[in-house]
Design a protein around this motif. Structure first.
Motif, PDB file in Angstrom:
ATOM      1  N   LEU A   1     -35.854 -54.488 -10.523  1.00 30.49           N
ATOM      2  CA  LEU A   1     -36.056 -55.896 -10.883  1.00 30.49           C
ATOM      3  C   LEU A   1     -35.295 -56.814  -9.936  1.00 30.49           C
ATOM      4  N   ALA A   2     -34.051 -56.461  -9.640  1.00 30.39           N
ATOM      5  CA  ALA A   2     -33.242 -57.290  -8.746  1.00 30.39           C
ATOM      6  C   ALA A   2     -33.818 -57.306  -7.338  1.00 30.39           C
ATOM      7  N   ALA A   3     -34.231 -56.131  -6.845  1.00 33.93           N
ATOM      8  CA  ALA A   3     -34.791 -56.056  -5.498  1.00 33.93           C
ATOM      9  C   ALA A   3     -36.080 -56.857  -5.394  1.00 33.93           C
ATOM     10  N   LEU A   4     -36.940 -56.751  -6.406  1.00 31.74           N
ATOM     11  CA  LEU A   4     -38.190 -57.508  -6.403  1.00 31.74           C
ATOM     12  C   LEU A   4     -37.950 -59.011  -6.431  1.00 31.74           C
ATOM     13  N   ALA A   5     -36.814 -59.419  -6.993  1.00 32.98           N
ATOM     14  CA  ALA A   5     -36.465 -60.845  -7.019  1.00 32.98           C
ATOM     15  C   ALA A   5     -35.786 -61.300  -5.737  1.00 32.98           C
ATOM     16  N   GLY A   6     -35.465 -60.336  -4.844  1.00 32.55           N
ATOM     17  CA  GLY A   6     -34.852 -60.695  -3.564  1.00 32.55           C
ATOM     18  C   GLY A   6     -33.356 -60.517  -3.495  1.00 32.55           C
ATOM     19  N   ALA A   7     -32.760 -59.833  -4.470  1.00 32.41           N
ATOM     20  CA  ALA A   7     -31.306 -59.645  -4.472  1.00 32.41           C
ATOM     21  C   ALA A   7     -30.884 -58.641  -3.407  1.00 32.41           C
ATOM     22  N   ARG A   8     -29.660 -58.760  -2.986  1.00 36.72           N
ATOM     23  CA  ARG A   8     -29.088 -57.830  -2.006  1.00 36.72           C
ATOM     24  C   ARG A   8     -28.770 -56.509  -2.693  1.00 36.72           C
ATOM     25  N   ILE A   9     -29.216 -55.415  -2.079  1.00 34.85           N
ATOM     26  CA  ILE A   9     -28.983 -54.068  -2.595  1.00 34.85           C
ATOM     27  C   ILE A   9     -28.018 -53.355  -1.655  1.00 34.85           C
ATOM     28  N   ALA A  10     -27.101 -52.585  -2.226  1.00 32.89           N
ATOM     29  CA  ALA A  10     -26.095 -51.903  -1.417  1.00 32.89           C
ATOM     30  C   ALA A  10     -26.144 -50.392  -1.640  1.00 32.89           C
ATOM     31  N   ASP A  11     -26.126 -49.650  -0.560  1.00 32.46           N
ATOM     32  CA  ASP A  11     -25.909 -48.195  -0.541  1.00 32.46           C
ATOM     33  C   ASP A  11     -26.823 -47.400  -1.481  1.00 32.46           C
ATOM     34  N   PRO A  12     -28.131 -47.678  -1.514  1.00 28.00           N
ATOM     35  CA  PRO A  12     -28.988 -47.001  -2.502  1.00 28.00           C
ATOM     36  C   PRO A  12     -29.179 -45.516  -2.245  1.00 28.00           C
ATOM     37  N   GLU A  13     -28.889 -45.043  -1.025  1.00 29.86           N
ATOM     38  CA  GLU A  13     -29.108 -43.626  -0.714  1.00 29.86           C
ATOM     39  C   GLU A  13     -28.108 -42.696  -1.372  1.00 29.86           C
ATOM     40  N   PHE A  14     -27.011 -43.234  -1.905  1.00 30.87           N
ATOM     41  CA  PHE A  14     -25.935 -42.378  -2.406  1.00 30.87           C
ATOM     42  C   PHE A  14     -26.121 -42.067  -3.888  1.00 30.87           C
ATOM     43  N   VAL A  15     -26.617 -40.871  -4.139  1.00 27.00           N
ATOM     44  CA  VAL A  15     -26.835 -40.363  -5.496  1.00 27.00           C
ATOM     45  C   VAL A  15     -25.931 -39.150  -5.687  1.00 27.00           C
ATOM     46  N   GLN A  16     -25.217 -39.141  -6.786  1.00 24.35           N
ATOM     47  CA  GLN A  16     -24.330 -38.009  -7.055  1.00 24.35           C
ATOM     48  C   GLN A  16     -25.042 -36.986  -7.930  1.00 24.35           C
ATOM     49  N   PHE A  17     -24.909 -35.727  -7.527  1.00 24.75           N
ATOM     50  CA  PHE A  17     -25.496 -34.625  -8.277  1.00 24.75           C
ATOM     51  C   PHE A  17     -24.367 -33.844  -8.939  1.00 24.75           C
ATOM     52  N   HIS A  18     -24.396 -33.809 -10.269  1.00 21.41           N
ATOM     53  CA  HIS A  18     -23.360 -33.071 -10.977  1.00 21.41           C
ATOM     54  C   HIS A  18     -23.637 -31.586 -10.798  1.00 21.41           C
ATOM     55  N   PRO A  19     -22.640 -30.809 -10.408  1.00 19.49           N
ATOM     56  CA  PRO A  19     -22.916 -29.397 -10.110  1.00 19.49           C
ATOM     57  C   PRO A  19     -23.178 -28.534 -11.334  1.00 19.49           C
TER      58      PRO A  19
ATOM     59  N   ARG B   1     -37.298 -54.509 -23.532  1.00 17.13           N
ATOM     60  CA  ARG B   1     -36.981 -54.257 -22.117  1.00 17.13           C
ATOM     61  C   ARG B   1     -37.554 -55.341 -21.244  1.00 17.13           C
ATOM     62  N   ALA B   2     -36.794 -55.699 -20.220  1.00 16.00           N
ATOM     63  CA  ALA B   2     -37.249 -56.704 -19.271  1.00 16.00           C
ATOM     64  C   ALA B   2     -38.263 -56.095 -18.310  1.00 16.00           C
ATOM     65  N   VAL B   3     -39.329 -56.838 -18.021  1.00 19.85           N
ATOM     66  CA  VAL B   3     -40.346 -56.379 -17.075  1.00 19.85           C
ATOM     67  C   VAL B   3     -40.382 -57.241 -15.823  1.00 19.85           C
ATOM     68  N   ALA B   4     -39.683 -58.370 -15.828  1.00 16.22           N
ATOM     69  CA  ALA B   4     -39.583 -59.227 -14.637  1.00 16.22           C
ATOM     70  C   ALA B   4     -38.459 -60.220 -14.863  1.00 16.22           C
ATOM     71  N   LEU B   5     -37.843 -60.649 -13.781  1.00 19.85           N
ATOM     72  CA  LEU B   5     -36.860 -61.723 -13.850  1.00 19.85           C
ATOM     73  C   LEU B   5     -37.558 -63.059 -13.650  1.00 19.85           C
ATOM     74  N   LEU B   6     -37.089 -64.083 -14.360  1.00 25.98           N
ATOM     75  CA  LEU B   6     -37.609 -65.435 -14.192  1.00 25.98           C
ATOM     76  C   LEU B   6     -36.761 -66.161 -13.155  1.00 25.98           C
ATOM     77  N   GLN B   7     -37.430 -66.878 -12.251  1.00 25.10           N
ATOM     78  CA  GLN B   7     -36.729 -67.629 -11.213  1.00 25.10           C
ATOM     79  C   GLN B   7     -37.354 -69.006 -11.046  1.00 25.10           C
ATOM     80  N   ASP B   8     -36.565 -69.931 -10.508  1.00 21.64           N
ATOM     81  CA  ASP B   8     -37.121 -71.237 -10.141  1.00 21.64           C
ATOM     82  C   ASP B   8     -37.353 -71.276  -8.632  1.00 21.64           C
ATOM     83  N   ALA B   9     -37.764 -72.410  -8.124  1.00 27.72           N
ATOM     84  CA  ALA B   9     -38.147 -72.509  -6.715  1.00 27.72           C
ATOM     85  C   ALA B   9     -36.978 -72.296  -5.766  1.00 27.72           C
TER      86      ALA B   9
END
Length: 503
Positions: free
Chosen positions: A214-232, A156-164
């Motif tokens: 991991l993506a957010a910690l690297a600075g990636a754009r995140i979209a619509d994280p509040e929308f979680v579907q609950f199966h009834p 499992r990945a624990v961090a993304l590698l990036q350059d400057a």
């Protein structure tokens, strides 16, 4: 520390999206990391219903798109929906050609089920409720036979590698207690959703939004994280995770009842038991909040045919001491699918050069505020292929890679506290008091434990849910029940309170 360099994409996740991406990356070398053994620990293998696609003569991609847009409650990206529904039938046929044993009609066509909010019976299924595992078995066999693909299990990945420049250049990976630096021409996140952040979920417990974090910690754009579907209709037998009673049961005529055996969905929605998932989940939540247990009655609709028509549900019920052929199935809402994720374009590219995402970890805009039933495996297949093809064209960069920092996972007791809080305060029904309490808990954990990828994912969900002061799709605010003008949520990085942007 060991270092590995591959001339092609590094793919984090071995579900349907990840393995489809790997197959599509040919002839470039592809390295796939699976956090568990293959076909275990990924949500793709647990999918029951099947794949929605316009395969029948009375159906069209346009009708499928209209149903998808309606379920998405105003937030779907029309271009993404058009692409998904147009390419969907061929994606199902490709999987069939790989050996996926879809149920067939007498004339050789695809047998298709009706599920909630679909205007047609368009869900191609396998063994009634075994689509995910059967499809994955075929894809795994193809990936294992492909000479360009290497698969590493229990990594499992624990961090993304990036350059400057911010370009993603690989990942820091944990395997057998050791850290390995893997450099690659591109990285594809296909790590699944975040259901494991909830105490009541149908997802594998280990699926806790790590790719999103991991993506957010690297600075990636995140979209619509509040929308979680609950199966009834998770089967309420105290199991963690909760077994799923597929929506196809209601498509076959099963219906929801209270403890007295009386149907109740008509009191909540004119569409009854086949109303959209968010509507049905809130109805069950309301019944249970009022002290009334909820059940699924499939005795007449399925009855003696359960063992061969819905074997997965039958076995889950029997494991809980229930015989669904003659007894009601206790059901409750459970965290099931994340509509939000790492923002991507139609080819899986994120806002960071070198980083791609596909499947539930990504947010293509297909699902909007509420995923249409059985569009998830389809999205994984369609957009996983596109991400693999786009990543295949990435050249290896040469700039020096910056040191990566790693924050340990939450301890077990802290994780259990977080899961309970997410179910209570960012669940089926939300309000400012609960979400404020939840964000406070997350901030406290961040100060004491650091911001691990999973905690970062929880922070994104909670903060965006607190910011969205309306109810739409899978996000329902008891204190803001109205629906306002449609807008999406975009977050750059993790200072979510100041960086939420609306469109």
């Amino acid at each position: 520390m060991d270092r590995i360099t591959i001339d092609g994409p590094l793919i984090l996740g071995a579900g349907l999206a990840g393995l489809t991406a790997a197959l599509s990356a040919a002839p470039r070398q592809a390295l796939v990391l699976s956090a568990a053994r293959l076909n275990e620990g990924c949500s793709s293998a647990w999918a029951q219903g099947g794949m929605a696609a316009a395969l029948a003569g009375d159906d069209t991609p346009e009708l499928h798109a209209a149903d998808t847009m309606a379920a998405g409650a105003g937030l779907c990206d029309p271009a993404a929906v058009t692409l998904l529904t147009r390419e969907g039938p061929d994606a199902v046929r490709r999987l069939a050609n790989l050996g996926a044993p879809f149920d067939r009609t007498a004339d050789g066509g695809f047998a298709q089920s009706l599920e909630a909010a679909h205007g047609r019976a368009r869900v191609a299924r396998v063994g009634g409720d075994g689509a995910g595992r059967a499809i994955m078995a075929s894809v795994i066999a193809a990936a294992q036979a492909a000479p360009h693909i290497e698969i590493r299990e229990n990594a499992r990945a624990v961090a993304l590698l990036q350059d400057a420049t911010g370009r993603v250049r690989g990942a820091l990976v944990e395997q057998a207690g050791a850290l390995i630096e893997i450099r690659a021409a591109a990285v594809i996140l296909a790590t699944g959703g975040l259901g494991g952040l909830y105490a009541v979920t149908t997802n594998p417990r280990a699926v806790r939004g790590e790719g999103l974090g991991l993506a957010a910690l690297a600075g990636a754009r995140i979209a619509d994280p509040e929308f979680v579907q609950f199966h009834p209709t998770a089967i309420d037998i105290g199991a963690d995770p909760a077994p799923l009673a597929t929506e196809a049961l209601r498509g076959e005529g099963a219906f929801l009842v209270d403890v007295f055996g009386e149907p109740f969905m008509a009191r909540y929605d004119a569409r009854g038991d086949l109303a959209p998932r968010d509507v049905v989940a809130r109805a069950l939540h309301a019944e249970r909040a009022a002290g009334r247990m909820t059940f699924l009655n499939a005795i007449e609709a399925v009855g003696p045919n359960f063992p061969h028509e819905f074997p997965a549900v039958f076995e889950a019920c029997r494991a809980g001491g229930i015989d669904p052929r003659r007894e009601l199935i206790p059901v409750a809402p459970a965290a099931h699918y994340h509509m939000g994720g790492v923002w991507t374009d139609l080819d899986g590219r994120t806002s960071l050069p070198g980083l791609f995402a596909a499947g539930e970890a990504a947010c293509t805009g297909v699902h909007g505020a509420n995923r249409l039933a059985s569009n998830s495996l389809l999205e994984a297949a369609v957009f996983g292929a596109r991400a693999g093809q786009a990543a295949r064209d990435q050249a290896m960069a040469t700039m020096e890679i910056l040191p990566a920092s790693v924050t340990p996972d939450l301890p077990a007791d802290a994780l259990n506290t977080l899961r309970a809080a997410m179910t209570r305060d960012a669940g089926v029904v939300r309000d400012a008091a609960g979400l404020t309490r939840l964000t406070g808990l997350i901030d406290e954990m961040e100060r004491s434990q650091g911001l691990s990828p999973s905690l970062a994912a929880a922070k994104l969900v909670a903060t965006a849910a607190l910011d969205r002061r309306e109810s739409r799709g899978g996000h329902y605010r008891a204190d803001f029940p109205q629906t306002d003008a449609a807008r999406r949520t975009f977050i750059e990085g993790l200072d979510a309170r100041s960086l939420i942007a609306a469109e």
